[in-house]
Enzyme design. Structure first.
Site, PDB file in Angstrom:
ATOM      1  N   CYS A 123       0.825  -1.217   0.000  1.00  0.00           N
ATOM      2  CA  CYS A 123       0.000   0.000   0.000  1.00  0.00           C
ATOM      3  C   CYS A 123       0.854   1.260   0.000  1.00  0.00           C
ATOM      4  CB  CYS A 123      -0.919   0.015   1.210  1.00  0.00           C
ATOM      5  SG  CYS A 123      -2.124  -1.292   1.139  1.00  0.00           S
ATOM      6  N   HIS A 263      -2.205   7.110   4.330  1.00  0.00           N
ATOM      7  CA  HIS A 263      -2.872   5.953   3.728  1.00  0.00           C
ATOM      8  C   HIS A 263      -4.106   5.634   4.570  1.00  0.00           C
ATOM      9  CE1 HIS A 263      -3.880   2.140   2.223  1.00  0.00           C
ATOM     10  NE2 HIS A 263      -3.294   1.426   3.172  1.00  0.00           N
ATOM     11  N   ASN A 293     -10.335   1.201   2.426  1.00  0.00           N
ATOM     12  CA  ASN A 293      -8.894   1.128   2.146  1.00  0.00           C
ATOM     13  C   ASN A 293      -8.699   0.774   0.671  1.00  0.00           C
ATOM     14  OD1 ASN A 293      -6.236   0.360   1.835  1.00  0.00           O
ATOM     15  ND2 ASN A 293      -6.153  -0.870   3.705  1.00  0.00           N
TER      16      ASN A 293
HETATM   17  N1  ACO Z   1     -17.521  -8.155  12.063  1.00  0.00           N
HETATM   18  C1  ACO Z   1     -17.750  -8.638  13.276  1.00  0.00           C
HETATM   19  N2  ACO Z   1     -16.797  -9.232  14.000  1.00  0.00           N
HETATM   20  C2  ACO Z   1     -15.572  -9.322  13.480  1.00  0.00           C
HETATM   21  C3  ACO Z   1     -15.263  -8.822  12.207  1.00  0.00           C
HETATM   22  C4  ACO Z   1     -16.308  -8.211  11.491  1.00  0.00           C
HETATM   23  N3  ACO Z   1     -16.128  -7.701  10.273  1.00  0.00           N
HETATM   24  N4  ACO Z   1     -13.961  -9.044  11.957  1.00  0.00           N
HETATM   25  C5  ACO Z   1     -13.450  -9.661  13.031  1.00  0.00           C
HETATM   26  N5  ACO Z   1     -14.434  -9.825  13.949  1.00  0.00           N
HETATM   27  C6  ACO Z   1     -14.345 -10.455  15.248  1.00  0.00           C
HETATM   28  C7  ACO Z   1     -13.194 -11.413  15.363  1.00  0.00           C
HETATM   29  O1  ACO Z   1     -13.560 -12.682  14.851  1.00  0.00           O
HETATM   30  C8  ACO Z   1     -12.939 -11.437  16.843  1.00  0.00           C
HETATM   31  O2  ACO Z   1     -13.893 -12.288  17.417  1.00  0.00           O
HETATM   32  P1  ACO Z   1     -13.476 -13.251  18.626  1.00  0.00           P
HETATM   33  O3  ACO Z   1     -13.051 -12.318  19.719  1.00  0.00           O
HETATM   34  O4  ACO Z   1     -14.719 -13.998  18.897  1.00  0.00           O
HETATM   35  O5  ACO Z   1     -12.352 -14.095  18.098  1.00  0.00           O
HETATM   36  C9  ACO Z   1     -13.285 -10.015  17.282  1.00  0.00           C
HETATM   37  O6  ACO Z   1     -14.061  -9.451  16.233  1.00  0.00           O
HETATM   38  C10 ACO Z   1     -12.092  -9.129  17.520  1.00  0.00           C
HETATM   39  O7  ACO Z   1     -11.255  -9.266  16.398  1.00  0.00           O
HETATM   40  P2  ACO Z   1      -9.895  -8.545  16.367  1.00  0.00           P
HETATM   41  O8  ACO Z   1      -9.125  -8.984  15.153  1.00  0.00           O
HETATM   42  O9  ACO Z   1      -9.242  -8.660  17.702  1.00  0.00           O
HETATM   43  O10 ACO Z   1     -10.371  -7.030  16.156  1.00  0.00           O
HETATM   44  P3  ACO Z   1      -9.476  -5.751  16.185  1.00  0.00           P
HETATM   45  O11 ACO Z   1      -9.949  -4.835  17.225  1.00  0.00           O
HETATM   46  O12 ACO Z   1      -8.015  -6.058  16.120  1.00  0.00           O
HETATM   47  O13 ACO Z   1      -9.850  -5.071  14.797  1.00  0.00           O
HETATM   48  C11 ACO Z   1      -9.084  -4.840  12.543  1.00  0.00           C
HETATM   49  C12 ACO Z   1      -9.623  -5.782  13.601  1.00  0.00           C
HETATM   50  C13 ACO Z   1     -10.116  -3.774  12.267  1.00  0.00           C
HETATM   51  C14 ACO Z   1      -8.802  -5.632  11.283  1.00  0.00           C
HETATM   52  C15 ACO Z   1      -7.782  -4.170  13.073  1.00  0.00           C
HETATM   53  O14 ACO Z   1      -6.914  -5.151  13.588  1.00  0.00           O
HETATM   54  C16 ACO Z   1      -7.066  -3.415  11.993  1.00  0.00           C
HETATM   55  O15 ACO Z   1      -7.547  -2.439  11.465  1.00  0.00           O
HETATM   56  N6  ACO Z   1      -5.831  -3.810  11.643  1.00  0.00           N
HETATM   57  C17 ACO Z   1      -5.098  -3.175  10.569  1.00  0.00           C
HETATM   58  C18 ACO Z   1      -5.637  -3.643   9.271  1.00  0.00           C
HETATM   59  C19 ACO Z   1      -4.998  -2.946   8.129  1.00  0.00           C
HETATM   60  O16 ACO Z   1      -4.551  -1.844   8.246  1.00  0.00           O
HETATM   61  N7  ACO Z   1      -4.945  -3.640   7.007  1.00  0.00           N
HETATM   62  C20 ACO Z   1      -4.386  -3.174   5.807  1.00  0.00           C
HETATM   63  C21 ACO Z   1      -2.979  -2.762   5.971  1.00  0.00           C
HETATM   64  S1  ACO Z   1      -1.949  -2.791   4.589  1.00  0.00           S
HETATM   65  C22 ACO Z   1      -2.856  -2.247   3.420  1.00  0.00           C
HETATM   66  O17 ACO Z   1      -3.448  -1.219   3.532  1.00  0.00           O
HETATM   67  C23 ACO Z   1      -3.024  -3.110   2.213  1.00  0.00           C
END
Ligand code: ACO
Length: 336
Positions: A123, A263, A293
Site C-alpha cells: 500500500c 494511507h 482502504n
Molecule cells: N464483524 C464482526 N466481527 C468481526 C469482524 C467483522 N467484520 N472481523 C473480526 N471480527 C471479530 C473477530 O472474529 C474477533 O472475534 P473473537 O473475539 O470472537 O475471536 C473479534 O471481532 C475481535 O477481532 P480482532 O481482530 O481482535 O479485532 P481488532 O480490534 O483487532 O480489529 C481490525 C480488527 C479492524 C482488522 C484491526 O486489527 C485493523 O484495522 N488492523 C489493521 C488492518 C490494516 O490496516 N490492514 C491493511 C494494511 S496494509 C494495506 O493497507 C493493504
C-alpha cells in the site's frame, strides 16, 4: 506571512499541476455486507471508521480506473498524453502477471514511446512511485510524469472472511508532475522496509513459490491473508518514524505541516498516528468512511478530493505517508 520553510529549496523542484481520481459506480454499504456475513454496521464503523466502499463490477478492470484517473489529472493540468514522458503505476493487482498494469494504462492513454513501469511496494506503492518519479525528474530523465495508483483488492479478498473483506474498496488516483523552478516541490523523502514483517499481509499462492494448483485454490491461498493486530501496531510506528525522518530531511518542524494525507487503512490507525505526531485532526485528510482502504490509490484519491475542494494553497506543506505489505513504508513531504 513568510514562513521559515519557504526559504529552503526543494530537493526536487516540481509542481503537481493535475490530480484525478476514479471510483467504480457500485457501492457496498456495511448493511450490504451484513446481509451475507456475520458482521454489523456498528462493528465495522467503530473498529475501522468505514461506512461504504466502491467495488468494481464484473468486466471492469483496474487499468480502466487508472486511465480515467490519469485523464482527469491531465485535464486539470491542461496537458495531453503527448506531453507526458514517464508513467509510473503503483498497484498490487497486476492486470496480468506479465506484462503487469502499466502497459495497459499507457495503451488506454494513447502513449506512444513514453517509458512506463509498475511499482510494487504494498500500500506504500504510491509513495514509492512518487519518490521514484521525483528522482527521475531530478536527474533529467523526465520533465512531465504521471503517477497512478490503481487497486482492486475486491478481486483478491475472500468475501466470506469478515476480518478482511469489510476493510477494502476499489479505486484509482493519479497526479501529473511537472518540473518547475521555484520553491514548490519535494522537500523530504523517507522510504523504509522491514522484511521481517512480510507475513503480516500476503497472498501466498499464484507466484513462483507456490504456483496455482487445484489444491491452492481449494485451500483459499489466492486470497489476501492478514494479521490485523500486528499490522495495526506496525502501521502507526512505521508511518510516524518515516514522517519524522522526512520532516528532518526537509528541515521543517512537524508543526509546519499544513496537511497530512495518510494511507487510509483504518480510522483508528490514522488517529493514533496523528496523536503520536501531535498533529491536530483538522490538518488530516480522511475519506476512509466513504471509500475504505483503496491501498495504493488511497493517497492520490484523498489528495484529489482536497485539491478539488480548493483547500490546498500555494506554499503549503503536505505530508503523504503510507505503509503496506512487505512491509514497505514511507513519507514524502512536499511544498505545494
Ligand atoms: N464483524 C464482526 N466481527 C468481526 C469482524 C467483522 N467484520 N472481523 C473480526 N471480527 C471479530 C473477530 O472474529 C474477533 O472475534 P473473537 O473475539 O470472537 O475471536 C473479534 O471481532 C475481535 O477481532 P480482532 O481482530 O481482535 O479485532 P481488532 O480490534 O483487532 O480489529 C481490525 C480488527 C479492524 C482488522 C484491526 O486489527 C485493523 O484495522 N488492523 C489493521 C488492518 C490494516 O490496516 N490492514 C491493511 C494494511 S496494509 C494495506 O493497507 C493493504
Amino acid at each position: 506571512m513568510t514562513l521559515g520553510h519557504q526559504k529552503r529549496k526543494p530537493v526536487v523542484p516540481l509542481r503537481i499541476t493535475g490530480t484525478g481520481a476514479y471510483l467504480p459506480q457500485k457501492v457496498l454499504t456495511n448493511a450490504d455486507l451484513a446481509s451475507f456475513l456475520e458482521t454489523s454496521d456498528e462493528w465495522i464503523r467503530t473498529r475501522t471508521g468505514i461506512l461504504t466502499r466502491h467495488v468494481l463490477s464484473q468486466g471492469e478492470v483496474p487499468a480502466q480506473m487508472g486511465v480515467r484517473a490519469a485523464e482527469r489529472a491531465l485535464t486539470m493540468a491542461k496537458k495531453s498524453p503527448e506531453d507526458v514522458d514517464l508513467l509510473l503505476v503503483a498497484t498490487n493487482v497486476p492486470e496480468e502477471p506479465i506484462p503487469g498494469t502499466a502497459p495497459h494504462i499507457a495503451l488506454g492513454l494513447g502513449l506512444k514511446k513514453t517509458p512506463f513501469f509498475d511499482v510494487t511496494a504494498g500500500c506504500a506503492g504510491f509513495i514509492y512511485a512518487l519518490a521514484m518519479a521525483g528522482a527521475m525528474m531530478r536527474t533529467g530523465l523526465s520533465c512531465t510524469a504521471i503517477v497512478v495508483g490503481t487497486e482492486a483488492l475486491s478481486r483478491f479478498i475472500n468475501w466470506q472472511d469478515r476480518s478482511t473483506c469489510v476493510l477494502f474498496g476499489d479505486g484509482a488516483g493519479a497526479v501529473l508532475l511537472e518540473r518547475a523552478e521555484g520553491n514548490a516541490g519535494i522537500l523530504g523523502i523517507a522510504l523504509r522496509g522491514d522484511p521481517t514483517k512480510l507475513g503480516l499481509l500476503r497472498i501466498e499462492a499464484g507466484g513462483v513459490r507456490l504456483p496455482a494448483t487445484v489444491d491452492t485454490v481449494q485451500a483459499g491461498k489466492h486470497f489476501l491473508q492478514m494479521e490485523g493486530k500486528g499490522l495495526f501496531r506496525a502501521a502507526v510506528g512505521m508511518m510516524a518514524e518515516a514522517t519524522r525522518a522526512a520532516a528532518a530531511q526537509a528541515r521543517i518542524a512537524l508543526s509546519e505541516i499544513d496537511w497530512v494525507i495518510p494511507h487510509q487503512a483504518n480510522l483508528r490507525i490514522i488517529e493514533a498516528l496523528v496523536k503520536r505526531l501531535r498533529i491536530p485532526a483538522e490538518k488530516v485528510v480522511v475519506n476512509i468512511d466513504r471509500v475504505a482502504n483503496t491501498s495504493t490509490a488511497s493517497i492520490p484519491i484523498a489528495l484529489d478530493e482536497l485539491v478539488r475542494a480548493a483547500k490546498v494553497e500555494r506554499g503549503q506543506i503536505l505530508a503523504l505517508t503510507a505503509f503496506g505489505a512487505g512491509a514497505c513504508y514511507g513519507t514524502v513531504i512536499l511544498r505545494w
